[in-house]
Motif scaffolding. Structure first.
Motif, mmCIF file in Angstrom:
data_model
loop_
_atom_site.group_PDB
_atom_site.id
_atom_site.type_symbol
_atom_site.label_atom_id
_atom_site.label_comp_id
_atom_site.label_asym_id
_atom_site.label_seq_id
_atom_site.Cartn_x
_atom_site.Cartn_y
_atom_site.Cartn_z
ATOM 1 N N TYR A 239 0.808 -1.219 0.000
ATOM 2 C CA TYR A 239 0.000 0.000 0.000
ATOM 3 C C TYR A 239 0.843 1.273 0.000
ATOM 4 N N ALA A 240 2.135 1.123 -0.195
ATOM 5 C CA ALA A 240 3.027 2.273 -0.073
ATOM 6 C C ALA A 240 2.625 3.438 -0.972
ATOM 7 N N GLY A 241 2.153 3.148 -2.171
ATOM 8 C CA GLY A 241 1.844 4.211 -3.109
ATOM 9 C C GLY A 241 0.499 4.861 -2.907
ATOM 10 N N ARG A 242 -0.391 4.242 -2.095
ATOM 11 C CA ARG A 242 -1.759 4.729 -1.995
ATOM 12 C C ARG A 242 -2.066 5.459 -0.692
ATOM 13 N N ARG A 243 -1.094 5.621 0.150
ATOM 14 C CA ARG A 243 -1.331 6.265 1.431
ATOM 15 C C ARG A 243 -1.291 7.792 1.287
ATOM 16 N N PRO A 244 -2.346 8.503 1.713
ATOM 17 C CA PRO A 244 -2.345 9.976 1.617
ATOM 18 C C PRO A 244 -1.367 10.571 2.625
ATOM 19 N N ILE A 245 -0.335 11.220 2.114
ATOM 20 C CA ILE A 245 0.742 11.729 2.965
ATOM 21 C C ILE A 245 0.937 13.229 2.813
ATOM 22 N N PHE A 246 0.903 13.711 1.577
ATOM 23 C CA PHE A 246 1.292 15.089 1.293
ATOM 24 C C PHE A 246 0.067 15.999 1.164
ATOM 25 N N LYS A 247 0.163 17.196 1.741
ATOM 26 C CA LYS A 247 -0.904 18.181 1.549
ATOM 27 C C LYS A 247 -0.947 18.592 0.084
ATOM 28 N N ASN A 248 -2.169 18.694 -0.422
ATOM 29 C CA ASN A 248 -2.379 18.991 -1.835
ATOM 30 C C ASN A 248 -2.537 20.490 -2.045
ATOM 31 N N TYR A 249 -1.563 21.083 -2.695
ATOM 32 C CA TYR A 249 -1.549 22.534 -2.919
ATOM 33 C C TYR A 249 -2.779 23.000 -3.697
ATOM 34 N N ALA A 250 -3.374 22.113 -4.489
ATOM 35 C CA ALA A 250 -4.484 22.511 -5.354
ATOM 36 C C ALA A 250 -5.844 22.389 -4.672
ATOM 37 N N HIS A 251 -5.910 21.840 -3.465
ATOM 38 C CA HIS A 251 -7.202 21.632 -2.823
ATOM 39 C C HIS A 251 -7.687 22.921 -2.158
ATOM 40 N N PRO A 252 -8.990 23.241 -2.281
ATOM 41 C CA PRO A 252 -9.513 24.513 -1.754
ATOM 42 C C PRO A 252 -9.248 24.719 -0.262
ATOM 43 N N THR A 253 -9.378 23.674 0.570
ATOM 44 C CA THR A 253 -9.178 23.863 2.006
ATOM 45 C C THR A 253 -7.712 24.162 2.332
ATOM 46 N N ILE A 254 -6.804 23.594 1.570
ATOM 47 C CA ILE A 254 -5.376 23.876 1.776
ATOM 48 C C ILE A 254 -5.090 25.329 1.401
ATOM 49 N N ILE A 255 -5.662 25.755 0.265
ATOM 50 C CA ILE A 255 -5.473 27.141 -0.166
ATOM 51 C C ILE A 255 -6.063 28.107 0.861
ATOM 52 N N ALA A 256 -7.261 27.773 1.391
ATOM 53 C CA ALA A 256 -7.906 28.636 2.383
ATOM 54 C C ALA A 256 -7.050 28.738 3.637
ATOM 55 N N GLY A 257 -6.469 27.631 4.058
ATOM 56 C CA GLY A 257 -5.611 27.655 5.234
ATOM 57 C C GLY A 257 -4.381 28.516 5.032
ATOM 58 N N MET A 258 -3.815 28.473 3.834
ATOM 59 C CA MET A 258 -2.640 29.284 3.537
ATOM 60 C C MET A 258 -3.004 30.764 3.527
ATOM 61 N N LEU A 259 -4.166 31.108 2.950
ATOM 62 C CA LEU A 259 -4.608 32.497 2.924
ATOM 63 C C LEU A 259 -4.910 32.993 4.328
ATOM 64 N N ASP A 260 -5.468 32.117 5.149
ATOM 65 C CA ASP A 260 -5.785 32.486 6.527
ATOM 66 C C ASP A 260 -4.518 32.854 7.290
ATOM 67 N N SER A 261 -3.448 32.104 7.058
ATOM 68 C CA SER A 261 -2.192 32.387 7.754
ATOM 69 C C SER A 261 -1.574 33.699 7.285
#
Length: 346
Positions: A239-261
């Motif tokens: 399962y090494a390749g299928r585990r969610p590990i990295f934050k996705n720069y393109a996802h709206p919630t990640i972008i919102a968190g970055m703007l909030d900071s």
């Protein structure tokens, strides 16, 4: 955005990255074929992995080895990181690579003391594979961006097809017996340039807030294909390749968190202290006395002693007031109490 959507093995507080780059070669067989892009690769990838998006590793958990002097230095660094890692071990290698003249499937990774096509002077891939198999990390990511000497465009070396390692995802810059571009407009190698772009700048469109290395690799493949560049290959075991590990720069919630900071309110300016200290009082009175006496002496030369006394007292008082006012304005700021704020996440 919390880490609840991240696989526990991707927790950056228990993970480790080892970035190895051979850019400078000492042996005459590699004269004129140093790889400055490899130095840029390691520096850029390291900075990317330290950022909260995509991973947020602590500097102590990201080890860079530039121009290793021997194969043993490479293996010792990987084994040491693997022994301390309880999450994901991310291993990256960039440099010249070559295949055995007697067994084309055998891959050799070079260090700064390697000689071209001399197997005894390089790191045989199977030794790297064994080090990863026996390390204590439950999840392993291996990225190989290696080149072979003798290519007019500083092309990358061919890889064999036996890359599977238990619990490991292997991402190779090119397919078996294929060459890959070593240059790009950014100064990085072509493959690492696209990989870093996906990890830390562009993300994976239409994917979740956390993405796996498989999704990262697939998006990197798409970008290289769109630019008509040699295509990478990848192989996962378990399962090494299928585990969610990295934050996705393109996802709206990640972008919102970055703007909030970036839009947190600025702290209020510090209040200046109005407290008068004993040394300040002493020097103020002394200054007033000196100014008053000097003024009295000047006035006495042309007027009566009464006028001289009056002028001296008045001047001394004004000098004293001016001294304390300017001293209060120049006093160091008194810090305000800090009130802890709370930022909402989703």
């Amino acid at each position: 955005m919390t880490n609840a959507d991240r696989d526990p093995v991707g927790d950056p507080t228990v993970s480790h990255a080892v970035l190895i780059g051979t850019a400078v070669y000492r042996h005459p067989s590699y004269r004129g074929r140093n790889l400055p892009g490899v130095s840029a690769n390691v520096a850029k990838l390291g900075l990317t992995l330290l950022q909260d998006v995509p991973w947020g590793l602590e500097p102590a958990r990201c080890t860079a080895v530039m121009n290793p002097a021997s194969a043993d230095e490479i293996l010792t660094t990987i084994e040491g990181a693997g022994a301390r890692c309880r999450g994901t071990l991310f291993v990256y290698y960039a440099g010249h690579g070559f295949c055995s003249s007697t067994s084309p499937d055998e891959l050799y990774l070079t260090h700064s003391g390697s000689a071209e096509d001399r197997q005894a002077t390089a790191l045989e891939y199977r030794h790297l594979r064994d080090a990863l198999i026996h390390c204590g990390a439950p999840n392993k990511i291996l990225v190989l961006d290696c080149c072979y000497a003798g290519n007019a465009t500083r092309a990358m070396g061919p890889l064999n097809g036996h890359l599977a390692i238990e619990g490991t995802f292997v991402l190779a810059a090119t397919g078996p017996n294929r060459a890959a571009r070593a240059d790009s407009a950014t100064g990085l190698t072509a493959f690492t340039n696209e990989l870093v772009g996906v990890l830390g700048k562009d993300g994976v469109p239409d994917a979740g807030p956390f993405v796996s290395i498989e999704e990262i690799a697939a998006r990197t493949h798409e970008r290289l294909e769109a630019n008509n560049l040699p295509l990478p290959t990848r192989q996962a075991h378990g399962y090494a390749g299928r585990r969610p590990i990295f934050k996705n720069y393109a996802h709206p919630t990640i972008i919102a968190g970055m703007l909030d900071s970036l839009t947190e309110p600025e702290p209020e300016p510090a209040a200046r202290s109005q407290q008068v200290t004993l040394p300040h009082l002493f020097w103020g009175l002394l200054w007033s006395l000196v100014v008053g006496v000097a003024c009295a002496a000047i006035v006495r030369s042309g007027h009566s002693e009464v006028w001289a006394l009056r002028a001296g007292v008045a001047t001394g008082v004004l000098a004293c007031v001016a001294f304390f006012i300017t001293g209060a304005c120049m006093a160091p700021p008194r810090p305000r109490p800090v009130t802890a704020g709370r930022r909402s996440t989703s």
